[in-house]
Scaffold this motif. Structure first.
Motif, PDB file in Angstrom:
ATOM      1  N   ARG A   1       0.831  -1.205   0.000  1.00 59.09           N
ATOM      2  CA  ARG A   1       0.000   0.000   0.000  1.00 59.09           C
ATOM      3  C   ARG A   1       0.865   1.255   0.000  1.00 59.09           C
ATOM      4  N   THR A   2       1.977   1.182   0.721  1.00 53.78           N
ATOM      5  CA  THR A   2       2.871   2.350   0.795  1.00 53.78           C
ATOM      6  C   THR A   2       3.372   2.715  -0.584  1.00 53.78           C
ATOM      7  N   TYR A   3       3.807   1.701  -1.343  1.00 56.86           N
ATOM      8  CA  TYR A   3       4.322   1.968  -2.693  1.00 56.86           C
ATOM      9  C   TYR A   3       3.227   2.550  -3.570  1.00 56.86           C
TER      10      TYR A   3
ATOM     11  N   PHE B   1       1.241   6.846  -6.611  1.00 61.20           N
ATOM     12  CA  PHE B   1       0.102   7.603  -7.137  1.00 61.20           C
ATOM     13  C   PHE B   1       0.338   9.103  -7.012  1.00 61.20           C
ATOM     14  N   TYR B   2       0.744   9.542  -5.816  1.00 60.05           N
ATOM     15  CA  TYR B   2       0.920  10.977  -5.615  1.00 60.05           C
ATOM     16  C   TYR B   2       2.184  11.506  -6.283  1.00 60.05           C
ATOM     17  N   TYR B   3       3.173  10.629  -6.454  1.00 59.38           N
ATOM     18  CA  TYR B   3       4.361  11.040  -7.211  1.00 59.38           C
ATOM     19  C   TYR B   3       3.988  11.278  -8.678  1.00 59.38           C
ATOM     20  N   GLU B   4       3.219  10.348  -9.261  1.00 59.41           N
ATOM     21  CA  GLU B   4       2.795  10.505 -10.646  1.00 59.41           C
ATOM     22  C   GLU B   4       1.895  11.731 -10.800  1.00 59.41           C
TER      23      GLU B   4
ATOM     24  N   VAL C   1      -5.814  18.148 -19.556  1.00 63.41           N
ATOM     25  CA  VAL C   1      -6.564  17.014 -19.020  1.00 63.41           C
ATOM     26  C   VAL C   1      -5.750  16.353 -17.921  1.00 63.41           C
ATOM     27  N   LYS C   2      -6.335  16.182 -16.736  1.00 64.35           N
ATOM     28  CA  LYS C   2      -5.654  15.585 -15.584  1.00 64.35           C
ATOM     29  C   LYS C   2      -5.976  14.097 -15.524  1.00 64.35           C
ATOM     30  N   HIS C   3      -5.090  13.270 -16.057  1.00 63.96           N
ATOM     31  CA  HIS C   3      -5.340  11.835 -16.094  1.00 63.96           C
ATOM     32  C   HIS C   3      -5.294  11.213 -14.702  1.00 63.96           C
ATOM     33  N   TRP C   4      -4.518  11.785 -13.786  1.00 63.36           N
ATOM     34  CA  TRP C   4      -4.405  11.174 -12.459  1.00 63.36           C
ATOM     35  C   TRP C   4      -5.718  11.263 -11.679  1.00 63.36           C
ATOM     36  N   ARG C   5      -6.559  12.271 -12.003  1.00 62.33           N
ATOM     37  CA  ARG C   5      -7.840  12.400 -11.299  1.00 62.33           C
ATOM     38  C   ARG C   5      -8.789  11.263 -11.647  1.00 62.33           C
ATOM     39  N   ALA C   6      -8.633  10.728 -12.856  1.00 59.92           N
ATOM     40  CA  ALA C   6      -9.487   9.608 -13.254  1.00 59.92           C
ATOM     41  C   ALA C   6      -9.201   8.349 -12.452  1.00 59.92           C
ATOM     42  N   GLU C   7      -8.002   8.277 -11.843  1.00 62.52           N
ATOM     43  CA  GLU C   7      -7.615   7.097 -11.068  1.00 62.52           C
ATOM     44  C   GLU C   7      -7.976   7.224  -9.602  1.00 62.52           C
ATOM     45  N   LEU C   8      -8.533   8.372  -9.212  1.00 60.04           N
ATOM     46  CA  LEU C   8      -8.959   8.523  -7.817  1.00 60.04           C
ATOM     47  C   LEU C   8     -10.140   7.608  -7.531  1.00 60.04           C
ATOM     48  N   PRO C   9     -10.183   6.974  -6.332  1.00 66.65           N
ATOM     49  CA  PRO C   9     -11.333   6.115  -6.012  1.00 66.65           C
ATOM     50  C   PRO C   9     -12.612   6.938  -5.879  1.00 66.65           C
TER      51      PRO C   9
END
Length: 336
Positions: free
Chosen positions: A146-148, A153-156, A328-336
């Motif tokens: 989970r740590t990784y 996620f936040y690094y990307e 376009v913020k692709h990382w927002r699409a990966e948010l739960p």
């Protein structure tokens, strides 16, 4: 939860070093916990709090705190022993091109061993290097933790936000330069492309010849047959030509002869063009085309300025479309 792949551990050719890695990892974790606790205990308020609520713990640990450097040097001696042991193995096994490369490539191991203030916390780099090495050998898989996943996620997300802002800034700068009538395109044409017209002509000529030889020559018969069939079909659809068959006696013969002649002429013309393109004789033709697209300075027609305005508008619109996609913020699409 971090799991150990015992099969890979047993089958590894560096089993002894991997076991040492695990031992060093355990010692480093204990040592880091010891350093953090002693840093916290260093506050007088914490000492008074322990003296008031846990006097037994305070009385046991306070002598250790006063001799903290001595206990820390015990860990440092173990870490340095392991470091020199690995250095000796690297020299013997010729891991690196030069014997003295090892300490430079593992500088964090040495700096972390300096028992001075904040430098002790650099031992966390040694922990990271060991975990990374174990992950490389597939003894552990940090990607399942989970740590990784949290850090990754936040690094990307951070890198995407940072890179997007940089790209948008660069693209906006390019747009401003283009709108101001930047002489960049002129410089590219006059200072870079135009002096190399001969080289471009030779290269394009060679590429066209190779493409014609590889694409046309092996399929010459099939192409000729296709062209003759298409010409024959087109001629049969021609109303004027179809009337020839109504001529008495010679009508059908004339019609058939014309169809065959036209088909043969078209096929021969196409054949000759492709033959010329596949040979070195195409150089003059290619050179003329390059000269049209890259005229010499002073040869530009008057309407070129209007074309440049249209080109500038086209480029700015393309850059604007790219900027819209970058936003376009692709990382927002990966948010739960």
């Amino acid at each position: 939860m971090l799991q150990i792949n015992r099969e890979n551990l047993k089958s590894s050719h560096q089993l002894i070093w991997l076991i040492i890695d695990f031992l060093m990892l355990g010692l480093l974790i204990i040592n880091m916990a010891f350093i953090i606790w002693d840093s916290i205990y260093n506050f007088v308020a914490v000492q008074n709090l322990l003296k008031e609520h846990l006097p037994a713990v305070q009385s046991v640990y306070h002598p250790i705190h006063e001799n903290f450097l001595f206990y820390d040097l015990i860990f440092v001696s173990i870490f340095l022993t392991e470091f020199f042991l690995r250095w000796g193995y690297a020299i013997k096994a010729r891991v690196y091109d030069r014997w003295y490369f090892y300490p430079f490539l593992h500088w964090y191991d040495l700096i972390g061993c300096i028992p001075v203030g904040s430098l002790r916390f650099l031992r966390i780099l040694r922990v990271i290097s060991i975990i990374y090495r174990l992950h490389q050998y597939k003894i552990i898989d940090v990607t399942n933790t989970r740590t990784y996943r949290f850090v990754s996620f936040y690094y990307e997300a951070f890198m995407e936000e940072l890179s997007d802002r940089i790209v948008l800034k660069v693209l906006s700068g390019i747009q401003a330069e283009v709108k101001r009538g930047s002489p960049l395109f002129e410089k590219i044409q006059q200072d870079i492309l135009y002096p190399r017209r001969a080289m471009l002509s030779d290269w394009i000529s060679q590429r066209v010849a190779e493409a014609a030889q590889e694409g046309y020559v092996p399929n010459r018969g099939a192409l000729r047959s296709y062209l003759e069939n298409r010409v024959d079909h087109a001629l049969k659809q021609n109303l004027e030509l179809s009337r020839l068959k109504y001529l008495p006696v010679v009508g059908p013969t004339i019609q058939e002869t014309l169809e065959e002649a036209v088909g043969d002429i078209v096929a021969n013309v196409i054949h000759q063009i492709l033959e010329d393109l596949a040979s070195a004789s195409n150089h003059a033709f290619i050179e003329d085309i390059v000269n049209v697209f890259l005229p010499a300075p002073g040869e530009l027609p008057e309407e070129e300025e209007a074309r440049n305005d249209a080109l500038i508008e086209l480029i700015t619109d393309i850059i604007e479309a790219v900027k819209g996609q970058v936003r376009v913020k692709h990382w927002r699409a990966e948010l739960p």
